[in-house]
Motif scaffolding. Structure first.
Motif, PDB file in Angstrom:
ATOM      1  N   MET A   1       0.847  -1.180   0.000  1.00 50.24           N
ATOM      2  CA  MET A   1       0.000   0.000   0.000  1.00 50.24           C
ATOM      3  C   MET A   1       0.891   1.240   0.000  1.00 50.24           C
ATOM      4  O   MET A   1       1.802   1.372   0.807  1.00 50.24           O
ATOM      5  N   SER A   2       0.629   2.173  -0.909  1.00 45.74           N
ATOM      6  CA  SER A   2       1.478   3.360  -1.018  1.00 45.74           C
ATOM      7  C   SER A   2       1.036   4.439  -0.034  1.00 45.74           C
ATOM      8  O   SER A   2      -0.135   4.556   0.312  1.00 45.74           O
ATOM      9  N   LYS A   3       2.013   5.210   0.379  1.00 43.63           N
ATOM     10  CA  LYS A   3       1.762   6.305   1.314  1.00 43.63           C
ATOM     11  C   LYS A   3       1.214   7.490   0.528  1.00 43.63           C
ATOM     12  O   LYS A   3       1.757   7.848  -0.517  1.00 43.63           O
ATOM     13  N   GLN A   4       0.143   8.098   1.002  1.00 44.28           N
ATOM     14  CA  GLN A   4      -0.462   9.226   0.295  1.00 44.28           C
ATOM     15  C   GLN A   4       0.369  10.486   0.515  1.00 44.28           C
ATOM     16  O   GLN A   4       0.781  10.787   1.634  1.00 44.28           O
ATOM     17  N   ARG A   5       0.626  11.186  -0.550  1.00 47.72           N
ATOM     18  CA  ARG A   5       1.425  12.399  -0.500  1.00 47.72           C
ATOM     19  C   ARG A   5       0.591  13.560   0.042  1.00 47.72           C
ATOM     20  O   ARG A   5      -0.518  13.805  -0.434  1.00 47.72           O
ATOM     21  N   ARG A   6       1.141  14.256   1.028  1.00 46.28           N
ATOM     22  CA  ARG A   6       0.431  15.397   1.600  1.00 46.28           C
ATOM     23  C   ARG A   6       0.711  16.637   0.770  1.00 46.28           C
ATOM     24  O   ARG A   6       1.774  16.779   0.182  1.00 46.28           O
ATOM     25  N   SER A   7      -0.237  17.546   0.742  1.00 43.02           N
ATOM     26  CA  SER A   7      -0.007  18.828   0.083  1.00 43.02           C
ATOM     27  C   SER A   7      -0.277  19.932   1.101  1.00 43.02           C
ATOM     28  O   SER A   7      -1.110  19.786   1.991  1.00 43.02           O
ATOM     29  N   PHE A   8       0.455  21.012   0.944  1.00 41.78           N
ATOM     30  CA  PHE A   8       0.372  22.112   1.894  1.00 41.78           C
ATOM     31  C   PHE A   8       0.043  23.401   1.151  1.00 41.78           C
ATOM     32  O   PHE A   8       0.486  23.606   0.015  1.00 41.78           O
ATOM     33  N   SER A   9      -0.694  24.278   1.796  1.00 44.32           N
ATOM     34  CA  SER A   9      -1.035  25.558   1.181  1.00 44.32           C
ATOM     35  C   SER A   9       0.203  26.450   1.130  1.00 44.32           C
ATOM     36  O   SER A   9       1.178  26.245   1.869  1.00 44.32           O
ATOM     37  N   VAL A  10       0.142  27.441   0.263  1.00 44.39           N
ATOM     38  CA  VAL A  10       1.236  28.400   0.142  1.00 44.39           C
ATOM     39  C   VAL A  10       1.445  29.119   1.473  1.00 44.39           C
ATOM     40  O   VAL A  10       2.579  29.354   1.893  1.00 44.39           O
ATOM     41  N   GLU A  11       0.350  29.439   2.155  1.00 41.06           N
ATOM     42  CA  GLU A  11       0.439  30.140   3.440  1.00 41.06           C
ATOM     43  C   GLU A  11       1.152  29.288   4.481  1.00 41.06           C
ATOM     44  O   GLU A  11       1.969  29.782   5.256  1.00 41.06           O
ATOM     45  N   PHE A  12       0.829  27.997   4.503  1.00 38.89           N
ATOM     46  CA  PHE A  12       1.469  27.080   5.452  1.00 38.89           C
ATOM     47  C   PHE A  12       2.973  27.015   5.188  1.00 38.89           C
ATOM     48  O   PHE A  12       3.785  27.091   6.109  1.00 38.89           O
ATOM     49  N   LYS A  13       3.347  26.876   3.910  1.00 36.50           N
ATOM     50  CA  LYS A  13       4.760  26.802   3.546  1.00 36.50           C
ATOM     51  C   LYS A  13       5.484  28.076   3.958  1.00 36.50           C
ATOM     52  O   LYS A  13       6.591  28.032   4.503  1.00 36.50           O
ATOM     53  N   HIS A  14       4.841  29.210   3.703  1.00 37.56           N
ATOM     54  CA  HIS A  14       5.444  30.502   4.074  1.00 37.56           C
ATOM     55  C   HIS A  14       5.643  30.585   5.581  1.00 37.56           C
ATOM     56  O   HIS A  14       6.715  30.982   6.056  1.00 37.56           O
ATOM     57  N   GLU A  51      13.178  34.275  -2.896  1.00 33.89           N
ATOM     58  CA  GLU A  51      12.121  35.219  -3.247  1.00 33.89           C
ATOM     59  C   GLU A  51      12.364  36.582  -2.612  1.00 33.89           C
ATOM     60  O   GLU A  51      12.171  37.614  -3.254  1.00 33.89           O
ATOM     61  N   ARG A  52      12.776  36.572  -1.363  1.00 38.61           N
ATOM     62  CA  ARG A  52      13.067  37.847  -0.703  1.00 38.61           C
ATOM     63  C   ARG A  52      14.270  38.534  -1.327  1.00 38.61           C
ATOM     64  O   ARG A  52      14.417  39.745  -1.225  1.00 38.61           O
ATOM     65  N   GLY A  53      15.113  37.757  -2.006  1.00 35.14           N
ATOM     66  CA  GLY A  53      16.251  38.309  -2.727  1.00 35.14           C
ATOM     67  C   GLY A  53      15.888  38.778  -4.127  1.00 35.14           C
ATOM     68  O   GLY A  53      16.742  39.257  -4.871  1.00 35.14           O
ATOM     69  N   GLY A  54      14.627  38.603  -4.511  1.00 39.16           N
ATOM     70  CA  GLY A  54      14.164  39.090  -5.798  1.00 39.16           C
ATOM     71  C   GLY A  54      14.061  38.045  -6.892  1.00 39.16           C
ATOM     72  O   GLY A  54      13.750  38.373  -8.034  1.00 39.16           O
ATOM     73  N   VAL A  55      14.291  36.784  -6.562  1.00 39.20           N
ATOM     74  CA  VAL A  55      14.228  35.718  -7.568  1.00 39.20           C
ATOM     75  C   VAL A  55      12.793  35.190  -7.639  1.00 39.20           C
ATOM     76  O   VAL A  55      12.219  34.810  -6.625  1.00 39.20           O
ATOM     77  N   SER A  59       7.989  27.421  -9.232  1.00 40.82           N
ATOM     78  CA  SER A  59       6.815  26.873  -8.555  1.00 40.82           C
ATOM     79  C   SER A  59       5.988  28.022  -7.977  1.00 40.82           C
ATOM     80  O   SER A  59       6.304  29.189  -8.174  1.00 40.82           O
ATOM     81  N   LYS A  60       4.933  27.679  -7.253  1.00 43.46           N
ATOM     82  CA  LYS A  60       4.095  28.722  -6.645  1.00 43.46           C
ATOM     83  C   LYS A  60       4.903  29.554  -5.671  1.00 43.46           C
ATOM     84  O   LYS A  60       5.603  29.030  -4.822  1.00 43.46           O
ATOM     85  N   ALA A  61       4.784  30.864  -5.799  1.00 46.19           N
ATOM     86  CA  ALA A  61       5.528  31.794  -4.952  1.00 46.19           C
ATOM     87  C   ALA A  61       4.986  31.791  -3.524  1.00 46.19           C
ATOM     88  O   ALA A  61       3.801  31.565  -3.293  1.00 46.19           O
ATOM     89  N   LEU A  62       5.881  32.073  -2.578  1.00 44.24           N
ATOM     90  CA  LEU A  62       5.501  32.132  -1.168  1.00 44.24           C
ATOM     91  C   LEU A  62       5.205  33.560  -0.721  1.00 44.24           C
ATOM     92  O   LEU A  62       4.375  33.774   0.150  1.00 44.24           O
ATOM     93  N   THR A  63       5.904  34.537  -1.300  1.00 49.32           N
ATOM     94  CA  THR A  63       5.711  35.931  -0.881  1.00 49.32           C
ATOM     95  C   THR A  63       4.683  36.617  -1.771  1.00 49.32           C
ATOM     96  O   THR A  63       4.526  36.274  -2.947  1.00 49.32           O
TER      97      THR A  63
END
Length: 102
Positions: A1-14, A51-55, A59-63
């Protein structure tokens, strides 16, 4: 049985990355506190610093600033595509009109 991959919101990651970058938590402490893996958190921390350095990330941005830049780039791409389509349609119509006059 495979482990289900979790996903996190951008806000959570930030928020998780901000614990390390802004509040001085170690990666291990932040992982334990937020219930995420070290590899994921390290990626988010690196992305937040970039991102804070201007890059702008691929993927989805955090800032908020980088999210706005990504949205504007997407809008530019859409408008350029629409312009190209209109240009091609105009060329077809002009060619058709030119063919009728002969």
């Amino acid at each position: 049985m495979s482990k289900q991959r979790r996903s996190f919101s951008v806000e959570f990651k930030h928020d998780a990355a901000a614990l390390v970058v802004d509040q001085g938590y170690s990666v291990a402490e932040a992982c334990k506190s937020m219930g995420v893996g070290e590899t994921a958190l390290r990626r988010w921390v690196d992305q937040l610093r970039e991102e804070r350095g201007g890059v702008t990330p691929n993927s989805k941005a955090l800032t908020a600033e980088q999210q706005e830049i990504q949205a504007l780039k997407a809008r530019i791409n859409r408008l350029e595509l629409e312009k190209k389509i209109l240009k091609e349609a105009t060329a077809l119509l002009m060619a058709e009109e030119h063919g009728r006059r002969r």
